[in-house]
Design a protein around this motif. Structure first.
Motif, short mmCIF file in Angstrom:
data_model
loop_
_atom_site.label_atom_id
_atom_site.label_comp_id
_atom_site.label_asym_id
_atom_site.label_seq_id
_atom_site.Cartn_x
_atom_site.Cartn_y
_atom_site.Cartn_z
N LEU A 136 -1.57 5.59 28.51
CA LEU A 136 -1.94 4.92 27.89
C LEU A 136 -2.53 5.53 26.34
O LEU A 136 -1.78 5.16 25.07
CB LEU A 136 -3.22 4.31 28.60
N GLY A 137 -2.53 6.34 25.97
CA GLY A 137 -2.84 7.53 24.44
C GLY A 137 -1.33 7.21 23.97
O GLY A 137 -1.77 6.97 22.61
N TYR A 138 -0.64 7.80 24.26
CA TYR A 138 0.51 8.02 23.78
C TYR A 138 1.03 6.66 23.80
O TYR A 138 1.90 7.17 22.06
CB TYR A 138 1.75 9.31 24.37
N GLY A 139 1.18 6.18 24.05
CA GLY A 139 1.60 4.74 23.90
C GLY A 139 0.80 3.70 22.83
O GLY A 139 1.93 2.87 22.15
N LEU A 140 -0.37 4.24 22.39
CA LEU A 140 -1.40 3.04 21.45
C LEU A 140 -0.40 4.14 20.38
O LEU A 140 -0.75 3.49 19.38
CB LEU A 140 -2.47 3.37 21.94
N GLY A 141 -0.60 4.96 20.59
CA GLY A 141 0.13 5.76 19.08
C GLY A 141 1.38 5.99 19.07
O GLY A 141 1.77 5.58 18.03
N ALA A 142 2.42 5.50 19.92
CA ALA A 142 3.62 4.91 19.50
C ALA A 142 3.84 3.71 18.99
O ALA A 142 4.40 3.45 18.27
CB ALA A 142 4.60 5.23 20.13
N LEU A 143 3.24 2.00 19.21
CA LEU A 143 3.35 0.85 18.91
C LEU A 143 2.05 1.31 17.43
O LEU A 143 2.89 0.56 16.69
CB LEU A 143 1.93 0.49 20.22
N SER A 144 1.45 2.19 17.32
CA SER A 144 0.70 2.10 15.66
C SER A 144 1.41 2.29 14.59
O SER A 144 1.56 1.78 13.70
CB SER A 144 -0.26 2.97 16.05
N LYS A 145 2.71 2.97 14.97
CA LYS A 145 3.65 3.11 13.68
C LYS A 145 4.40 2.12 13.27
O LYS A 145 4.93 2.44 11.88
CB LYS A 145 4.80 4.31 14.35
N PRO A 146 5.22 0.95 14.12
CA PRO A 146 5.80 -0.11 13.15
C PRO A 146 4.63 -1.17 12.19
O PRO A 146 4.78 -1.44 11.33
CB PRO A 146 6.33 -0.88 14.09
N VAL A 147 3.66 -0.59 12.39
CA VAL A 147 2.40 -1.52 12.04
C VAL A 147 1.74 -0.61 11.01
O VAL A 147 1.97 -1.69 9.74
CB VAL A 147 1.04 -1.21 12.88
N PHE A 148 2.17 0.25 10.83
CA PHE A 148 1.68 1.22 9.35
C PHE A 148 2.84 0.33 7.93
O PHE A 148 2.89 0.04 7.56
CB PHE A 148 2.02 2.60 9.33
N ALA A 149 4.26 0.45 8.87
CA ALA A 149 5.65 -0.20 7.71
C ALA A 149 5.24 -1.56 7.62
O ALA A 149 6.01 -2.18 6.51
CB ALA A 149 7.06 0.45 9.01
N LEU A 150 4.67 -2.36 8.35
CA LEU A 150 4.64 -3.92 8.07
C LEU A 150 3.48 -4.22 7.06
O LEU A 150 3.37 -5.48 6.81
CB LEU A 150 4.28 -4.09 9.98
N ALA A 151 2.53 -3.65 7.33
CA ALA A 151 1.56 -3.62 6.57
C ALA A 151 1.36 -3.66 5.35
O ALA A 151 2.01 -3.13 4.27
CB ALA A 151 0.27 -2.12 6.96
N GLY A 152 0.87 -5.07 4.94
CA GLY A 152 0.48 -5.56 4.00
C GLY A 152 -0.57 -5.59 3.00
O GLY A 152 -0.56 -5.60 1.56
N ALA A 153 -2.19 -4.74 3.75
CA ALA A 153 -3.01 -4.42 3.24
C ALA A 153 -3.73 -3.44 3.64
O ALA A 153 -3.44 -3.46 4.68
CB ALA A 153 -3.23 -5.89 3.37
N ALA A 154 -4.71 -3.45 3.08
CA ALA A 154 -5.63 -1.31 3.54
C ALA A 154 -6.07 -1.89 4.66
O ALA A 154 -6.46 -0.46 5.66
CB ALA A 154 -6.34 -1.28 2.04
N SER A 155 -6.62 -3.69 4.89
CA SER A 155 -7.52 -3.15 7.02
C SER A 155 -6.38 -3.31 7.61
O SER A 155 -6.57 -2.72 8.80
CB SER A 155 -7.77 -4.43 6.38
N VAL A 156 -4.69 -3.58 7.28
CA VAL A 156 -3.71 -3.42 8.95
C VAL A 156 -3.50 -2.14 8.21
O VAL A 156 -3.69 -1.41 10.05
CB VAL A 156 -2.97 -4.37 8.24
N VAL A 157 -3.86 -1.13 7.85
CA VAL A 157 -3.63 0.14 7.79
C VAL A 157 -4.94 0.41 8.40
O VAL A 157 -3.87 2.08 9.13
CB VAL A 157 -3.46 1.03 6.34
N PHE A 158 -5.94 0.20 8.30
CA PHE A 158 -6.65 1.31 8.89
C PHE A 158 -7.13 0.58 10.39
O PHE A 158 -7.17 0.86 11.39
CB PHE A 158 -8.15 -0.19 8.53
N ALA A 159 -6.33 -0.51 10.50
CA ALA A 159 -6.96 -0.86 12.06
C ALA A 159 -5.30 0.07 13.11
O ALA A 159 -5.67 0.38 13.87
CB ALA A 159 -5.62 -2.72 12.38
#
Length: 429
Positions: free
Chosen positions: A116-139
Motif C-alpha cells: 500500500l505504501g510503496y504503491g501510493l508512492g508509485a501511483l503519485s509519480k505520473p500525477v506530477f508529470a500531468l499536473a497543470g496547477a500547484a494544487s495538483v502537485v500538492f495533492a
C-alpha cells in the motif's frame, strides 16, 4: 528433506558474503574458514530485497524532489506555498507512521502495508508529470508522503522479524546503505535527463515512474514474510495505551534519539550554506550527492560494527562527526571547505541512523515492534521540525554561523547525556 537453495537465493548469499568479507578485511579479522564463517552471517533475502525497494523508490522520489521547487515556481507558486507543501507532506508522513506501525502489529502482517505504501508512492509519480496547477502537485506530494508514512514502520519491523538479533546492525546498515545510494543516484539521474530532454521536467517525472514500478515489483516477487513476522505475543499487542506497553527500554532509546535529532536539522540548510559560499545554483543538488555518497559508503560497515561494539561508542563517534561538521560549516568561506563539512555530516548519519534502528528493534516488545518504530519516527519527525524552525530563525536573525553553532551545542548536550548514561543501556537495547 532439506530444501536446496534456488539459484536466485544463492546469488543473494554470494553478494552478502562479498560484503561480509570486505568488512572483515577492513577490520583486520578475515575468517580463516570461509564456509564456517559465512554460514552464521548470511543476511536473509528479504533484507536485500527491502534494500533494493528503498533504493528504487529513493531514485524515483529524488528525481522529482530535486526539481519540484522549480516546477512549482513555473506553475506560479510562491516561496511560501512551496514551503507549506513540503512541510505538510513531511508532517503527514510523521503522523501516519505511528498509526501504520500500530495497525501492522494488530494484524500481524507487514507486506500488505508495504504494498500500500510503496504503491501510493508509485501511483503519485505520473500525477506530477500531468499536473497543470500547484494544487495538483500538492495533492500528489501529500499522497507520496502518506505512502511513506504507511510503509516506514512495517518495513523496519520486518527487517527485525527476519534477521537474528546478533546481525541486526548489519541488516539495518545494509538497508540504509542501499536507501542512501538511491538518494544520491536520483539527483544525478535527474541532472542527466534534464540535459538529454533539454530541461523538460515533465519528461523527467515520467521517467521517475520506472524505478517506482520496479520497487513495487520487487515487493511482490522478492519480499517474503516469515512466521516470525506474525505477532508472537498478541496479548502484548492488544489493548491501549500502547505507550505504556512499549516499556522503559524503548522510551530510554527514543528520548536519546530525540536529543540526537535536535542536533541535526534539515539538510536544506546544508544546500543554502554551500550555495552562499559560491556553489552555482545549477550544481546545488551536488551537496546532497556528497552527503549521501559518504552516508551510503559508511552505513553498512557501521552497521556491521554495531553488532560487535557497545552502542555508546558508535553514538559518541557519530556525535563527534556531527560536531566537526557543524564547526566546519559555521566557519567555511569556500565551497571546498563547506563540502568537507557536508561529508562529515554524512558520516554522522551513517554512524547513528542504522544504529538507532537496531536499538529500537532490540528494545521494543516483540508484539509491538512496528508500533515502536512508528512512535520513534513520529517523535523524530517532530524533533526535526522543531530543530529546523530554530535553525531558520537563527539563520534569518543572526546568520548561517549561528545556525551551525547551535547544532554543535545540541551535539554537546547529547554527548553529556551519553556521559551521564555511563555506557549503560536498558536490557534489550
Amino acid at each position: 528433506m532439506t530444501r536446496r537453495p534456488s539459484s536466485y537465493e544463492t546469488d543473494w548469499l554470494r553478494l552478502d558474503w562479498r560484503l561480509t568479507t570486505l568488512v572483515a578485511a577492513a577490520s583486520g579479522r578475515l575468517p580463516t574458514d570461509r564456509m564456517d564463517a559465512a554460514a552464521p552471517t548470511r543476511l536473509p533475502q528479504t533484507v536485500w530485497a527491502l534494500g533494493l525497494v528503498s533504493l528504487f523508490m529513493d531514485v524515483s522520489s529524488e528525481m522529482i524532489h530535486g526539481l519540484m521547487p522549480l516546477f512549482l515556481t513555473g506553475l506560479g507558486a510562491s516561496a511560501l506555498l512551496i514551503g507549506v507543501i513540503d512541510g505538510v507532506g513531511e508532517a503527514t508522513a510523521s503522523i501516519v507512521k505511528i498509526f501504520s506501525g500500530r495497525i501492522s502489529d494488530l494484524i500481524g502482517r507487514r507486506k500488505p502495508l508495504l504494498l500500500l505504501g510503496y504503491g501510493l508512492g508509485a501511483l503519485s509519480k505520473p500525477v506530477f508529470a500531468l499536473a497543470g496547477a500547484a494544487s495538483v502537485v500538492f495533492a500528489a506530494h501529500v499522497a507520496d508522503r502518506f505512502g511513506k508514512g504507511v510503509r516506514g514502520a512495517p518495513r523496519d519491523a520486518l527487517v527485525a522479524d527476519v534477521t537474528p538479533k546478533e546481525h541486526r546492525g548489519r541488516a539495518y546498515g545494509l538497508r540504509q546503505a542501499l536507501d542512501t545510494a538511491g538518494a544520491f543516484i536520483g539527483p544525478l539521474v535527474a541532472i542527466a535527463l534534464m540535459t538529454a530532454f533539454h530541461d523538460d521536467m515533465r519528461a523527467v517525472f515520467w521517467c521517475a515512474a520506472i524505478p517506482a514500478l520496479m520497487c513495487v515489483l520487487t515487493i511482490v516477487f522478492a519480499v517474503r514474510e516469515t512466521p516470525s513476522a506474525a505477532l508472537a505475543a498478541p496479548e502484548v499487542a492488544s489493548g491501549w495505551p500502547f505507550a505504556v506497553r512499549l516499556g522503559r527500554p524503548f522510551w530510554s532509546v527514543a528520548a536519546l534519539g530525540v536529543v540526537f535529532t535536535l542536533a541535526r536539522f534539515s539538510e536544506a540548510f546544508l544546500v543554502l550554506k554551500v550555495h552562499s559560499v559560491g556553489l552555482p545554483l545549477a550544481l546545488a543538488p551536488m551537496v546532497l550527492v556528497v552527503m549521501n555518497l559518504v552516508y551510503a559508503a559508511a552505513a553498512y560497515p557501521s552497521g556491521a560494527l554495531s553488532d560487535r561494539q557497545p552502542p555508546g561508542r558508535l553514538l559518541a563517534a557519530g556525535l563527534g562527526a556531527l560536531f566537526v561538521a557543524d564547526i566546519i560549516l559555521a566557519s567555511a568561506r569556500t565551497v571546498h571547505v563547506a563540502l568537507l563539512g557536508v561529508a562529515f555530516w554524512g558520516a554522522h548519519l551513517a554512524l547513528t541512523q542504522g544504529l538507532f534502528a537496531k536499538m529500537i528493534a532490540d528494545a521494543a516488545p516483540e508484539g509491538l515492534r512496528a508500533t515502536a518504530f512508528g512512535a520513534f519516527h513520529f517523535l523524530s519527525g517532530l524533533a526535526v521540525l522543531a530543530a529546523s524552525v530554530l535553525a531558520g530563525l537563527l539563520w534569518d536573525r543572526i546568520g548561517p554561523g549561528a545556525t551551525f553553532l547551535a547544532g554543535a551545542g545540541f551535539a554537546v548536550a547529547a554527548a553529556a547525556g551519553l556521559v551521564l548514561n555511563k555506557g549503560g543501556w536498558p536490557a534489550g537495547a
